[in-house]
Scaffold this active site. Sequence first.
Site, short mmCIF file in Angstrom:
data_model
loop_
_atom_site.label_atom_id
_atom_site.label_comp_id
_atom_site.label_asym_id
_atom_site.label_seq_id
_atom_site.Cartn_x
_atom_site.Cartn_y
_atom_site.Cartn_z
N GLN A 143 -8.98 2.22 -0.47
CA GLN A 143 -8.87 2.54 -1.90
C GLN A 143 -9.90 3.60 -2.28
OE1 GLN A 143 -9.05 -1.24 -3.92
NE2 GLN A 143 -6.99 -1.80 -3.29
N ARG A 190 -13.58 -6.71 -11.29
CA ARG A 190 -13.73 -6.20 -9.92
C ARG A 190 -14.50 -4.87 -9.94
NH1 ARG A 190 -8.16 -6.50 -6.82
NH2 ARG A 190 -9.52 -5.99 -5.06
N LYS A 235 -12.07 -9.34 -3.78
CA LYS A 235 -10.61 -9.15 -3.88
C LYS A 235 -10.12 -9.76 -5.20
CE LYS A 235 -10.19 -6.95 -0.05
NZ LYS A 235 -9.90 -5.51 -0.13
N ASP A 244 -6.58 -8.31 4.48
CA ASP A 244 -5.78 -9.15 3.58
C ASP A 244 -5.24 -10.40 4.27
OD1 ASP A 244 -6.25 -7.41 1.49
OD2 ASP A 244 -4.48 -6.20 1.91
N SER A 276 0.84 -1.21 0.00
CA SER A 276 0.00 0.00 0.00
C SER A 276 0.87 1.26 0.00
CB SER A 276 -0.89 0.03 1.24
OG SER A 276 -1.81 -1.02 1.19
C1 S3P Z 1 -5.48 -1.41 -0.05
C2 S3P Z 1 -6.69 -1.44 0.59
C3 S3P Z 1 -7.45 -2.68 0.85
C4 S3P Z 1 -6.57 -3.91 0.71
C5 S3P Z 1 -5.71 -3.87 -0.52
C6 S3P Z 1 -4.81 -2.64 -0.49
C7 S3P Z 1 -4.83 -0.11 -0.28
O1 S3P Z 1 -8.51 -2.77 -0.09
O2 S3P Z 1 -7.36 -5.08 0.68
O3 S3P Z 1 -4.90 -5.02 -0.60
O4 S3P Z 1 -3.63 -0.08 -0.57
O5 S3P Z 1 -5.51 0.92 -0.17
P1 S3P Z 1 -9.92 -2.01 0.16
O6 S3P Z 1 -9.69 -0.56 0.05
O7 S3P Z 1 -10.80 -2.53 -0.95
O8 S3P Z 1 -10.37 -2.44 1.51
#
Ligand code: S3P
Length: 435
Positions: A172, A125, A349, A322, A23
């Site tokens: 996200q 997705r 996911k 995750d 991230s």
């Molecule tokens: C992430 C947020 C998460 C996570 C993904 C990375 C990010 O997803 O599952 O692997 O870097 O902002 P979501 O925002 O859909 O929860």
Amino acid sequence: MYLREIKSGGSLIGSVKVPGDKSISHRSLLFGSIAEGETTIEGLLPAEDPISTANCLKAMGVKIQLTTDNKIVKIQGVGLDGLKEPNDVLNCGNSGTTMRLLLGLLVGKQDRHFVLTGDESLNHRPMKRVGHPLKMMGAKVSGRCNGDFAPLSVVGAQLHGAVIGTPVASAQIKSAILLAALTAQGSTTVIEPANSRDHTERMLKAFGANVQISGELGRHITLRPGHKLSGTQIVVPGDISSASFWLIAGSLIPGSDITIENIGLNPTRTGILDVLKQMEANIELFNKREVAGEPLGDIRVVPSKQLKPFYIDTEIIPRLVDEVPILAVAACFCNGTSQITGASELRIKETDRLSVMTRQLTKMGAIIQENPDGLTIQGGKGLTGATLDSETDHRVAMSLAIASILAKGDSTMARSNAASVSYPEFWSDLERLRK
Ligand code: S3P
């Protein structure tokens, strides 16, 4: 098919330095690109997902280079409005973070047109969860299935600030809105139902953006535009999501003793440590420090005599979203019934992780029930080796690798190469630790 044989048994002993946080890696590339001046990144994750982000940014004219010793990535930022219209579609590969954050970044780039696409998984997705709030700010986004699926088309527009409540706690979605807010007219506030990971807020502040956190439990995040971002120095901590495979392996595989160095300990990411406590795992956290605005530390893990079953629900899910696949493996070895609820986000996911983990662990003899929003797993009976398949999902591949070592009898895994999406050295680290 990258079929891999995995022998059962043995111990995992030694130290491992997990690769950079995925991230944080994405964000450092994205924010460095729209800052003014140079940004340096130490410890960037050299895996397929962040490489997709870097390639998209390069296609829009950003210079991103590795220093000759391969240790530091240097970005020459082009400023908030400097990204060029690319000559071709932007390929986000398997990476949801790349596509969703880029959407937020690009919707405000006036007089430019962008098309974002991805692989088979990513193009199925949901993207409306980001497109919809961005449209509330004046964005022009369209795509297949009424705008929900990529390829997506973005026509840059003048945006306006808004107050946006998100229905799910998703970093996200939040990050896409905050990136769009950087060039909107007026301030924007995102209100989350629960706190999702806060790397965007921390890093935008470090680049000089005006971000304020307020409201009950800090769930109102306000960005006031008008401040330029200035290049900075970023140090990426190790990814706790990648560390989680070693945390569970070390807790369960007899005779193991693993020290995991340099793990990011941002409190919005440490749900797995809370669950390990619930399980009464043998975890020692030491050398706690803070580097470039993110807390980190080292962890030593040795097996516990008998792990207790655990219960997790909606409240904690954003802090370990995750880690659910590896927790499902752990549950098979806990003494009693473990319950994972409030986890319907897992279905969207890279794969439907609730279905995939149920399907694969059932082959290994697990007593596992798939529920609409989670899993019920009766542990204590162990697993047996089987013919497995990652079904293209990196976290499934690594979870099943640990399950295979713990199982009685050897396993094979198809599409084991999926691990390189987030942890290219996973299989070699595993071989090195095996004794
Ligand atoms: C992430 C947020 C998460 C996570 C993904 C990375 C990010 O997803 O599952 O692997 O870097 O902002 P979501 O925002 O859909 O929860």
